[in-house]
Design a protein around this motif. Sequence first.
Motif, PDB file in Angstrom:
ATOM      1  N   GLY A   1       0.795  -1.228   0.000  1.00 32.54           N
ATOM      2  CA  GLY A   1       0.000   0.000   0.000  1.00 32.54           C
ATOM      3  C   GLY A   1       0.824   1.273   0.000  1.00 32.54           C
ATOM      4  N   TRP A   2       2.004   1.220   0.601  1.00 29.11           N
ATOM      5  CA  TRP A   2       2.696   2.473   0.908  1.00 29.11           C
ATOM      6  C   TRP A   2       4.172   2.503   0.567  1.00 29.11           C
ATOM      7  CZ3 TRP A   2      -1.136   5.636   1.626  1.00 29.11           C
ATOM      8  CH2 TRP A   2      -2.319   5.128   2.170  1.00 29.11           C
ATOM      9  N   THR A   3       4.712   1.406   0.018  1.00 28.07           N
ATOM     10  CA  THR A   3       6.146   1.434  -0.300  1.00 28.07           C
ATOM     11  C   THR A   3       6.383   0.974  -1.734  1.00 28.07           C
ATOM     12  OG1 THR A   3       6.521  -0.815   0.485  1.00 28.07           O
ATOM     13  CG2 THR A   3       6.815   0.927   2.106  1.00 28.07           C
TER      14      THR A   3
ATOM     15  N   SER B   1       3.054   8.414   2.288  1.00 27.93           N
ATOM     16  CA  SER B   1       1.994   8.439   3.295  1.00 27.93           C
ATOM     17  C   SER B   1       1.102   9.651   3.083  1.00 27.93           C
ATOM     18  CB  SER B   1       2.646   8.527   4.675  1.00 27.93           C
ATOM     19  OG  SER B   1       2.048   7.642   5.554  1.00 27.93           O
ATOM     20  N   ASP B   2      -0.200   9.536   3.465  1.00 28.89           N
ATOM     21  CA  ASP B   2      -1.084  10.712   3.368  1.00 28.89           C
ATOM     22  C   ASP B   2      -0.675  11.700   4.439  1.00 28.89           C
ATOM     23  OD1 ASP B   2      -3.002  10.382   1.244  1.00 28.89           O
ATOM     24  OD2 ASP B   2      -3.642   8.579   2.294  1.00 28.89           O
ATOM     25  N   GLY B   3      -0.957  12.912   4.265  1.00 28.06           N
ATOM     26  CA  GLY B   3      -1.490  14.045   3.678  1.00 28.06           C
ATOM     27  C   GLY B   3      -3.009  14.211   3.563  1.00 28.06           C
TER      28      GLY B   3
ATOM     29  N   LEU C   1       5.163  12.773   1.122  1.00 29.85           N
ATOM     30  CA  LEU C   1       3.858  13.048   1.726  1.00 29.85           C
ATOM     31  C   LEU C   1       2.845  13.242   0.590  1.00 29.85           C
ATOM     32  CD1 LEU C   1       2.362  13.705   4.418  1.00 29.85           C
ATOM     33  CD2 LEU C   1       2.935  16.099   4.014  1.00 29.85           C
ATOM     34  N   LEU C   2       1.694  12.579   0.698  1.00 35.56           N
ATOM     35  CA  LEU C   2       0.720  12.625  -0.389  1.00 35.56           C
ATOM     36  C   LEU C   2      -0.176  13.862  -0.287  1.00 35.56           C
ATOM     37  CD1 LEU C   2      -0.130   8.815  -0.425  1.00 35.56           C
ATOM     38  CD2 LEU C   2       1.487  10.049  -1.870  1.00 35.56           C
ATOM     39  N   GLY C   3       0.329  14.960  -0.661  1.00 36.88           N
ATOM     40  CA  GLY C   3      -0.377  16.229  -0.669  1.00 36.88           C
ATOM     41  C   GLY C   3       0.556  17.269  -1.259  1.00 36.88           C
TER      42      GLY C   3
ATOM     43  N   GLY D   1     -17.260  16.638  -1.718  1.00 32.18           N
ATOM     44  CA  GLY D   1     -16.957  16.107  -0.387  1.00 32.18           C
ATOM     45  C   GLY D   1     -15.549  16.402   0.082  1.00 32.18           C
ATOM     46  N   ARG D   2     -14.648  16.640  -0.860  1.00 30.21           N
ATOM     47  CA  ARG D   2     -13.253  16.882  -0.488  1.00 30.21           C
ATOM     48  C   ARG D   2     -12.873  18.350  -0.519  1.00 30.21           C
ATOM     49  NH1 ARG D   2      -9.314  12.144  -2.853  1.00 30.21           N
ATOM     50  NH2 ARG D   2      -8.194  12.499  -0.899  1.00 30.21           N
ATOM     51  N   ASN D   3     -13.846  19.236  -0.585  1.00 28.76           N
ATOM     52  CA  ASN D   3     -13.492  20.669  -0.599  1.00 28.76           C
ATOM     53  C   ASN D   3     -12.642  21.059   0.598  1.00 28.76           C
ATOM     54  OD1 ASN D   3     -14.642  21.277  -3.016  1.00 28.76           O
ATOM     55  ND2 ASN D   3     -16.356  22.449  -2.195  1.00 28.76           N
TER      56      ASN D   3
ATOM     57  N   LEU E   1       1.550  16.307  -5.613  1.00 28.49           N
ATOM     58  CA  LEU E   1       0.530  17.304  -5.940  1.00 28.49           C
ATOM     59  C   LEU E   1      -0.648  16.563  -6.569  1.00 28.49           C
ATOM     60  CD1 LEU E   1      -0.121  20.386  -6.253  1.00 28.49           C
ATOM     61  CD2 LEU E   1       1.013  20.265  -8.477  1.00 28.49           C
ATOM     62  N   LYS E   2      -1.849  16.732  -5.983  1.00 28.14           N
ATOM     63  CA  LYS E   2      -2.955  15.896  -6.436  1.00 28.14           C
ATOM     64  C   LYS E   2      -4.234  16.707  -6.556  1.00 28.14           C
ATOM     65  CE  LYS E   2      -3.953  14.205  -1.738  1.00 28.14           C
ATOM     66  NZ  LYS E   2      -3.772  13.097  -0.785  1.00 28.14           N
ATOM     67  N   HIS E   3      -5.248  16.265  -7.236  1.00 29.22           N
ATOM     68  CA  HIS E   3      -5.410  15.055  -8.040  1.00 29.22           C
ATOM     69  C   HIS E   3      -5.527  15.555  -9.467  1.00 29.22           C
ATOM     70  CE1 HIS E   3      -7.145  14.305  -3.982  1.00 29.22           C
ATOM     71  NE2 HIS E   3      -6.490  13.171  -4.081  1.00 29.22           N
ATOM     72  N   PHE E   4      -4.564  15.222 -10.269  1.00 27.74           N
ATOM     73  CA  PHE E   4      -4.360  15.791 -11.596  1.00 27.74           C
ATOM     74  C   PHE E   4      -5.162  15.011 -12.628  1.00 27.74           C
ATOM     75  CE2 PHE E   4      -1.356  16.664 -15.246  1.00 27.74           C
ATOM     76  CZ  PHE E   4      -1.574  18.035 -15.273  1.00 27.74           C
TER      77      PHE E   4
ATOM     78  N   VAL F   1       3.528  13.976  -8.945  1.00 22.36           N
ATOM     79  CA  VAL F   1       2.169  14.469  -9.182  1.00 22.36           C
ATOM     80  C   VAL F   1       1.279  13.240  -9.180  1.00 22.36           C
ATOM     81  CG1 VAL F   1       0.632  15.425 -10.958  1.00 22.36           C
ATOM     82  CG2 VAL F   1       2.795  16.572 -10.450  1.00 22.36           C
ATOM     83  N   MET F   2       0.143  13.314  -8.492  1.00 20.66           N
ATOM     84  CA  MET F   2      -0.768  12.164  -8.441  1.00 20.66           C
ATOM     85  C   MET F   2      -1.920  12.384  -9.411  1.00 20.66           C
ATOM     86  SD  MET F   2      -3.033  10.717  -5.247  1.00 20.66           S
ATOM     87  CE  MET F   2      -1.688  10.583  -4.086  1.00 20.66           C
ATOM     88  N   CYS F   3      -2.125  11.400 -10.288  1.00 21.63           N
ATOM     89  CA  CYS F   3      -3.213  11.564 -11.264  1.00 21.63           C
ATOM     90  C   CYS F   3      -4.558  11.318 -10.587  1.00 21.63           C
ATOM     91  CB  CYS F   3      -3.023  10.628 -12.443  1.00 21.63           C
ATOM     92  SG  CYS F   3      -3.527   8.950 -12.081  1.00 21.63           S
TER      93      CYS F   3
ATOM     94  N   GLY G   1     -11.995  10.458   5.348  1.00 20.22           N
ATOM     95  CA  GLY G   1     -11.352   9.809   4.195  1.00 20.22           C
ATOM     96  C   GLY G   1      -9.861   9.652   4.406  1.00 20.22           C
ATOM     97  N   SER G   2      -9.137   9.562   3.299  1.00 20.54           N
ATOM     98  CA  SER G   2      -7.706   9.272   3.387  1.00 20.54           C
ATOM     99  C   SER G   2      -6.920  10.397   4.052  1.00 20.54           C
ATOM    100  CB  SER G   2      -7.139   9.004   1.996  1.00 20.54           C
ATOM    101  OG  SER G   2      -7.289  10.154   1.197  1.00 20.54           O
ATOM    102  N   ALA G   3      -7.531  11.562   4.182  1.00 20.16           N
ATOM    103  CA  ALA G   3      -6.834  12.693   4.803  1.00 20.16           C
ATOM    104  C   ALA G   3      -6.991  12.706   6.317  1.00 20.16           C
ATOM    105  CB  ALA G   3      -7.367  14.002   4.232  1.00 20.16           C
TER     106      ALA G   3
ATOM    107  N   SER H   1     -16.464  14.481   3.303  1.00 19.20           N
ATOM    108  CA  SER H   1     -15.529  13.354   3.259  1.00 19.20           C
ATOM    109  C   SER H   1     -15.136  12.999   1.826  1.00 19.20           C
ATOM    110  CB  SER H   1     -16.196  12.131   3.901  1.00 19.20           C
ATOM    111  OG  SER H   1     -15.361  11.005   3.775  1.00 19.20           O
ATOM    112  N   GLU H   2     -14.038  12.300   1.740  1.00 16.13           N
ATOM    113  CA  GLU H   2     -13.677  11.654   0.484  1.00 16.13           C
ATOM    114  C   GLU H   2     -14.727  10.588   0.177  1.00 16.13           C
ATOM    115  OE1 GLU H   2      -9.763   9.921   0.509  1.00 16.13           O
ATOM    116  OE2 GLU H   2     -10.175   8.793  -1.321  1.00 16.13           O
ATOM    117  N   SER H   3     -14.870  10.237  -1.074  1.00 17.61           N
ATOM    118  CA  SER H   3     -15.727   9.148  -1.588  1.00 17.61           C
ATOM    119  C   SER H   3     -17.180   9.539  -1.846  1.00 17.61           C
ATOM    120  CB  SER H   3     -15.750   7.910  -0.688  1.00 17.61           C
ATOM    121  OG  SER H   3     -14.449   7.423  -0.540  1.00 17.61           O
TER     122      SER H   3
HETATM  123  C1  BGC Z   1      -7.048   9.435  -2.343  1.00 16.65           C
HETATM  124  C2  BGC Z   1      -5.688  10.085  -2.324  1.00 16.65           C
HETATM  125  C3  BGC Z   1      -4.834   9.446  -1.259  1.00 16.65           C
HETATM  126  C4  BGC Z   1      -4.727   7.966  -1.546  1.00 16.65           C
HETATM  127  C5  BGC Z   1      -3.893   7.202  -0.546  1.00 16.65           C
HETATM  128  C6  BGC Z   1      -6.957   7.918  -2.434  1.00 16.65           C
HETATM  129  O1  BGC Z   1      -8.191   7.346  -2.184  1.00 16.65           O
HETATM  130  O2  BGC Z   1      -7.812   9.924  -3.416  1.00 16.65           O
HETATM  131  O3  BGC Z   1      -5.830  11.462  -2.101  1.00 16.65           O
HETATM  132  O4  BGC Z   1      -3.583  10.061  -1.222  1.00 16.65           O
HETATM  133  O5  BGC Z   1      -6.031   7.401  -1.523  1.00 16.65           O
HETATM  134  O6  BGC Z   1      -4.568   7.110   0.658  1.00 16.65           O
END
Ligand code: BGC
Length: 677
Positions: free
Chosen positions: A29-31, A46-48, A105-107, A119-121, A152-155, A196-198, A353-355, A420-422
């Motif tokens: 998941g993370w490495t 890792s999130d961010g 860091l994922l942000g 939801g992610r505003n 830098l996300k989400h592109f 950059v995260m798509c 969510g993931s944040a 929230s995310e999702s």
């Molecule tokens: C999110 C990303 C997050 C990633 C890892 C995704 O669901 O959209 O923003 O960085 O999960 O948790």
Amino acid sequence: MELHETNIKEIITRLSLDQKLALLTGKDGWTTVAVESLGIPSITVSDGPHGLRQVEQIVDGREVIRKAVCFPTSAAMAATWNPSLVCQVGKALGEECQANEVDILLGPGTNIKRTPLCGRNFEYFSEDPLLAGELAAAYIEGVQSTGVGTSLKHFATNNQETDRHQISTEVDIRALREIYLKPFEIAVKKARPWTVMCAYNRLHGIYCSENQFLLNDVLKEEWGFQGIVVSDWGAVYDRAKALKASLELEMPFKDRSVANLKEAYQNGEINNADIDTALERLLRIVFYAARNRQKRVKVYEADRHHTLAKQAALEAITLLKNETQALPVQKNQVKKLAVIGGLAENPVIQGGGSAHVQTDKVESPLFWIKELAGEEIQVDYFPAYMSGQPAIAELNQAIAGAQTADMALVFAGNRNGIESESYDRAAITLLPEMEQTIIKVAAQNPNTVVVIQAGSAVDMTAWIDKVKAVVFNWYAGQAGGSALAEILFGMANPCGKIAETFPLRLEDNPAYATYPGNGHASWYAEGIMVGYRYYDSYHKEVLFPFGHGLSYTNFDYRDLKIIPESAAENDEVTVSFMVRNSGKMPGKEIVQLYVRDRVCKVLRPDKELKGFKKVELQPGEEQPVEMKLDRTAFAYFNSSLNKWHVESGEFEIIVGASSRDIRLAGSVTIRGENDFS
Ligand code: BGC
């Protein structure tokens, strides 16, 4: 970015095909995958964005998240309009990553707030591309100054959560360039994120993870991005197509991913050059990240970060309304204060969510209100509404308490599960029980003040006229409680301004008619008319305009100078003016510079933000403010020419305290060098 000059090409020649393909996908998941025999390390992400959300371990299939400092969310950080503060927060986040052996860091997330329903505003900065881009750049600079990378996300064009895995955003090229890509362009060019995260969605029918135009032509070729593109988690739908489009790293690990790539290689869909080019970029980042570990600190100063989180909250909290100067609370007038609403005791400090950051150090606003009220004010607390249950008895107690108090302070907001995310928000009004509490309390107490904890615009029309003051607390992070109390009691002067328009009602939002699309596509029919660009161009009444926020002091503006009066498009134009604190309290003013193109062959918004500054002033103090405008302040994206274009003519230079509180105006004449007029 100075990338490591290891002989990467040579290392690549020594990798087998299987090793190469494995490296292009996460290990878990993370490495990322390591190849120890060749000295290729694994890196950790890792999130961010507003805190480190690191999975410490998995117990019985459930993630255990490490405790970290929860800073104000990006929406709140945007309300500070303070890039150097955002940069400091970024630096602190970088230190937390260092101490926990996180390389990237994922942000930050810098998608445009097209609709207040997204939801992610709370995770995003603004409806304005310049502000969103500058703050994203500041965040990246801060994190990366510690030797930790960012994503830098989400592109790009991930502006809603509904159907995010299916929809294609159908946005015209001009709006895409001017609004949706612009914040990414600013942040990529200025701050050079490592990754950059798509986005999950499609753009013009093609998944962002497979989108050549986005990932290669624009990001890499045009903007000169040197880092790698990482997929959003599970955003790769066809790995071979994604590789062709130059997506280097798929995250997280997926069973079939390597096998799929191998099949694609054997079928000739991808070739050695596709693989090696991606690997070369990927390994440069991997080695660079590993080399930066030398800068690592072993522990971070949690208390200092808490103080910084408070400072950020102090600059974010926004005073939206303050009739008859109800605030700050005057101790000689308010002897009895009724604090109403469960969120006073247990605040919502972030969205889901993931944040979502795990913290065990959440300040209670109620505690701090009692602290600062001291002996002089009697504070009575009434939870009023309970989550999910009718709370008639509690509400009646609150109403009775409000009746005899000198001030009623009602806490309301979007509690857990709303932003929230999702998924997106179902509405932008508060929950009915919260609206009812405000209305009933205000009917009993003419001195009612409302505090809102939320991550995005709220429709207040049902109750705004019934209350004296409104403080928008945002999702203010773990240290928002003491920050809020200091503002309420006038120990600190509010200095946040909203980075998104608060419409009167959802139906007024320019995306209302087309959001959320039909499950397959979402048509951005409003084009460039997003946020205040729309409301101001069409003179729509709003609840609070973009850039609005009050202070306990007053600021006067004078003496606008624009030099030169006439310039060629590539000349720099200097705008200067004086700002004075004409009130009695030290304060900070956010000054905003807008440009209006009076006459143009194409439709242009009434005004566009092209500069901003936060100025700190003592009572009576006056300071000069200077801002430089370059070509980008006057250009629009011409879709026929497929490039940025400046049309000759007069441009108005507008200086305001918000997009609708204009204090100074002048003009400059610009000669477009390739004008076809
Ligand atoms: C999110 C990303 C997050 C990633 C890892 C995704 O669901 O959209 O923003 O960085 O999960 O948790």
